[in-house]
Every structure is written in structure tokens, then in C-alpha cells.
Design an enzyme around this catalytic site. Structure first.
Site, PDB file in Angstrom:
ATOM      1  N   GLN A   8     -12.540   7.621 -21.231  1.00 22.05           N
ATOM      2  CA  GLN A   8     -13.905   7.531 -21.734  1.00 22.05           C
ATOM      3  C   GLN A   8     -14.240   6.090 -22.110  1.00 22.05           C
ATOM      4  OE1 GLN A   8     -13.354  10.412 -24.885  1.00 22.05           O
ATOM      5  NE2 GLN A   8     -14.578  11.925 -23.777  1.00 22.05           N
ATOM      6  N   VAL A  33     -13.265   7.027 -28.950  1.00 28.43           N
ATOM      7  CA  VAL A  33     -13.347   7.992 -27.862  1.00 28.43           C
ATOM      8  C   VAL A  33     -12.038   8.761 -27.848  1.00 28.43           C
ATOM      9  CG1 VAL A  33     -15.020   6.751 -26.420  1.00 28.43           C
ATOM     10  CG2 VAL A  33     -12.582   6.278 -26.163  1.00 28.43           C
ATOM     11  N   SER A  34     -12.075   9.967 -27.303  1.00 26.64           N
ATOM     12  CA  SER A  34     -10.898  10.836 -27.348  1.00 26.64           C
ATOM     13  C   SER A  34      -9.829  10.461 -26.342  1.00 26.64           C
ATOM     14  CB  SER A  34     -11.309  12.293 -27.140  1.00 26.64           C
ATOM     15  OG  SER A  34     -12.155  12.700 -28.179  1.00 26.64           O
ATOM     16  N   THR A  35     -10.226   9.915 -25.187  1.00 28.53           N
ATOM     17  CA  THR A  35      -9.250   9.563 -24.155  1.00 28.53           C
ATOM     18  C   THR A  35      -9.516   8.159 -23.638  1.00 28.53           C
ATOM     19  OG1 THR A  35     -10.580  10.370 -22.311  1.00 28.53           O
ATOM     20  CG2 THR A  35      -9.163  11.989 -23.416  1.00 28.53           C
TER      21      THR A  35
END
Length: 185
Positions: free
Chosen positions: A15, A10-12
Site C-alpha cells: 500500500q 498503511v497495513s502492508t
């Protein structure tokens, strides 16, 4: 012994990886590596660990192909490297499985399209640069060393100021000052 090894990203940190982990678990992942990082970054320690963990005969599973990487070039290189090591690749959502002839065909179609995309982008870039050059535009970063700053730097240097003192006074880097003053006129 061969294993299905999962990779989730996940990007962050806000998330959740739960949907990916659930799908990878159902698909039979013996182990799942998880990164919280943008797909565009090369700093993905879990992916590096995952790739080191994989052995010939294993299959790398991802929930979706974009979890492995956003760049087609990097994705194709990664999957090709896995293939060279005797490791299969499988994306659950897109139903790509390089262990099957159909999955390998789909992957190679993606590879051919990505290569064509790279070539078209390169051609457009060259055409754009040539058009800009024909109009008198010069590429590159604009200089911070204006004529006024160069004159001031020369005067300060003539009065014995160091490159560091000049760069601080003019608000530009020491290397820019040195380069400009040592450049033949």
C-alpha cells in the site's frame, strides 16, 4: 517552538502512504513518521519514535483517526496521554482537533461511546459465559491429554522413560506430560 508532527500508516508494504503524506504535508507537518504495520499490532516503531519526538505544544496530525489505531480504547488512551503531556491531536479527515473546544467535545463523545461499548461487551460476555455454564459447557482450551495418552504416558514413565521421550512419542508438549503425570489422581 511548536510543530505539527505527522503520523502515517498503511497495513502492508504494497500500500502507498502517498495520499496520507500529501495531506499531512499540506496541513503543515514539519516531520512525518511512517509505519507499514497493521493498526491492531503494538509493533509500530515509527509511532513509538513519533510519540517520543513530540514536545509540549506540538500537535500530532493523522490523515484519518483509524491510522493511529483501530481500538477505541487504545486511541482514547493515546490521545489522553498526549493531552497530559500538553500535546494536541488533530485528525484531518474527521476534523477532530483537540486544540478547539468543539474538537475536544467530539473526542470526549467518542470516549464516552467507547466506554459504553466496552461495558456492553463485558455484560454480553458475562451473560454468554453464564448461559454456556448453565448448559454444561466448560470454557477453555480442549485438553490434548486423552485418557489413552495418559495411560500410555503412565506406562512409559513406569518403565523409566523421561518426560521428553514420552512427549515425543505421544506428540504432545513436555510440560503437558509432566503436568498430567504429576497431577494427583
Amino acid at each position: 517552538m511548536t510543530n505539527n508532527i505527522g503520523y502515517a500508516r498503511v497495513s502492508t508494504t504494497d500500500q502507498s502512504t502517498d495520499p496520507q503524506v500529501d495531506a499531512l504535508t499540506v496541513a503543515g507537518s514539519a516531520r512525518i513518521f511512517i509505519d507499514h504495520a497493521s493498526g491492531a499490532t503494538t509493533d509500530r516503531p515509527a509511532l513509538i519514535s513519533c510519540l517520543e519526538y513530540l514536545n509540549p505544544g506540538d500537535t500530532l496530525l493523522v490523515w484519518r483517526i483509524d491510522r493511529l489505531g483501530r481500538s477505541n480504547t487504545d486511541l482514547i488512551k493515546l490521545v489522553s496521554d498526549l493531552s497530559d503531556r500538553g500535546i494536541q491531536f488533530r485528525s484531518l479527515t474527521e476534523a477532530i482537533d483537540t486544540a478547539t473546544p468543539g474538537g475536544e467535545l467530539v473526542f470526549h463523545i467518542f470516549a464516552a461511546l467507547a466506554q459504553m461499548e466496552r461495558r456492553l461487551l463485558s455484560e454480553r460476555t458475562r451473560a454468554g459465559l453464564a448461559a454456556a455454564k448453565a448448559r454444561g459447557h466448560v470454557g477453555g482450551r480442549p485438553t490434548v491429554m486423552t485418557v489413552e495418552k495418559l495411560e500410555a504416558a503412565r506406562a512409559m514413565r513406569a518403565n523409566g522413560a523421561t518426560f521428553t521421550v514420552i512427549s515425543t512419542a505421544l506428540g504432545i508438549s513436555r510440560s503437558t506430560v509432566r503436568g498430567a503425570l504429576e497431577k494427583p489422581t
